[in-house]
Scaffold this motif. Structure first.
Motif, short mmCIF file in Angstrom:
data_model
loop_
_atom_site.label_atom_id
_atom_site.label_comp_id
_atom_site.label_asym_id
_atom_site.label_seq_id
_atom_site.Cartn_x
_atom_site.Cartn_y
_atom_site.Cartn_z
N GLY A 14 -0.68 -6.07 -4.57
CA GLY A 14 0.58 -6.74 -4.90
C GLY A 14 1.17 -7.36 -3.65
N HIS A 15 1.72 -6.55 -2.78
CA HIS A 15 2.26 -7.05 -1.51
C HIS A 15 1.16 -7.74 -0.73
N THR A 16 -0.04 -7.19 -0.73
CA THR A 16 -1.27 -7.85 -0.30
C THR A 16 -2.37 -7.44 -1.28
N PRO A 17 -3.50 -8.15 -1.28
CA PRO A 17 -4.57 -7.79 -2.20
C PRO A 17 -5.14 -6.39 -1.95
N GLY A 18 -5.12 -5.96 -0.69
CA GLY A 18 -5.73 -4.67 -0.35
C GLY A 18 -4.75 -3.56 -0.07
N SER A 19 -3.50 -3.73 -0.43
CA SER A 19 -2.50 -2.69 -0.16
C SER A 19 -2.92 -1.36 -0.77
N CYS A 20 -2.68 -0.29 -0.01
CA CYS A 20 -3.00 1.06 -0.47
C CYS A 20 -1.85 2.01 -0.15
N CYS A 21 -1.71 3.01 -0.99
CA CYS A 21 -0.83 4.14 -0.72
C CYS A 21 -1.71 5.36 -0.42
N THR A 32 3.70 14.31 -1.33
CA THR A 32 4.40 13.17 -0.76
C THR A 32 3.49 11.94 -0.78
N LEU A 33 4.05 10.79 -1.17
CA LEU A 33 3.31 9.53 -1.23
C LEU A 33 3.74 8.63 -0.09
N ILE A 34 2.78 8.21 0.75
CA ILE A 34 3.03 7.26 1.83
C ILE A 34 2.70 5.88 1.29
N THR A 35 3.69 4.99 1.25
CA THR A 35 3.56 3.78 0.42
C THR A 35 3.35 2.48 1.18
N GLY A 36 3.50 2.45 2.50
CA GLY A 36 3.50 1.15 3.16
C GLY A 36 4.59 0.28 2.57
N ASP A 37 4.28 -0.99 2.30
CA ASP A 37 5.28 -1.91 1.73
C ASP A 37 5.11 -2.09 0.22
#
Length: 253
Positions: A131-138, A146-151
């Motif tokens: 979404g934010h980028t094609p390869g974004s990962c959490c 706990t979830l680390i989400t980036g952007d």
């Protein structure tokens, strides 16, 4: 361990590196996972090593410059392959200090959806959230819930405005994917905030992106950012944060 100038302790096995947005270190018994490295203006690895002397594994939530430029201090980088195409362009930046400009990122290694990173007594699960980028990962810290989400999930402005961002529909699908897993996490560590955040932020973002897809306009607005002018946005949640997107990029083509 006490906080220092360079890191803030979140709990007994996680610290936030203060020089970089959304940069965290998760310690296990045999290794530590470094997530995102910031702008590359200071030696990120040196600050991580103030927190732990364990062997380090570096993984990135996505390839935007403010999350990857500190990668030059590490030997290799775990990144979802869908972001590899735009990775190299993120290092052309004249504000990097002269002593660091000759440094180059180590080789990229692929991250995959559902992959498990075993730190020894600490399990991290990779969740692909395009979404934010094609390869974004959490990254899900399974034991800590706990979830680390980036952007991908932010309390502040959510940007889908750059040429390599995906559509609102694709971002929305990733948010609903995370929602389907919410029985596995209670708190978030996001890309541009300090400390633990409530998982309810996810609900706010889903509400906002659902509204865009439904054509609602009650909280719609216009957003300007640098050279990006008159972009459509929708304000979501109690924080009234904008989800900014490109005209014509609501639905997946």
């Amino acid at each position: 361990m006490m906080d220092t100038k360079h890191f803030t302790v979140i709990n007994d096995h996680v610290a936030q590196i203060n020089i970089a947005p959304g940069s965290y270190v998760i310690r296990g018994e045999k290794a530590a996972l470094v997530i995102d490295t910031g702008y590359g203006l200071e030696n990120h690895k040196a600050y991580v090593q103030e927190y732990t002397d364990l062997p380090l594994i570096l993984a990135c939530t996505h390839s935007h410059f403010d999350h990857v430029r500190g990668n030059v201090f590490y030997d290799e980088v775990l990144l979802h392959p869908a972001d590899w195409e735009i990775y190299d362009m993120m290092f052309d930046y004249d504000k990097v200090p002269e002593e660091f400009r000759a440094l180059r990122s180590g080789p990229l290694k692929p991250l995959a959806d559902g992959e498990i990173i075993d730190l020894g007594g600490r399990t991290i699960e990779v969740i692909h959230t395009p979404g934010h980028t094609p390869g974004s990962c959490c990254f899900l810290d399974v034991e800590a819930r706990t979830l680390i989400t980036g952007d991908s999930v932010l309390y502040s402005t959510t940007w889908l405005l750059f040429p390599y961002c995906l559509t609102v529909e694709e971002h929305n699908a990733s948010l609903h994917k995370l929602k389907s897993m919410q029985d596995r996490f209670d708190t978030l560590l996001t890309g541009h905030t300090q400390g633990l955040q409530p998982a309810s932020i996810l609900d706010d973002l889903i509400e906002g992106s659902d509204a865009i897809l439904a054509g609602k306009t009650d909280r719609a607005g216009i957003y300007n950012f640098g050279e990006h002018k008159n972009l459509p946005c929708y304000y979501y949640g109690k924080q009234n944060a904008p989800l900014v997107y490109r005209e014509g990029f609501v639905y997946k083509k």
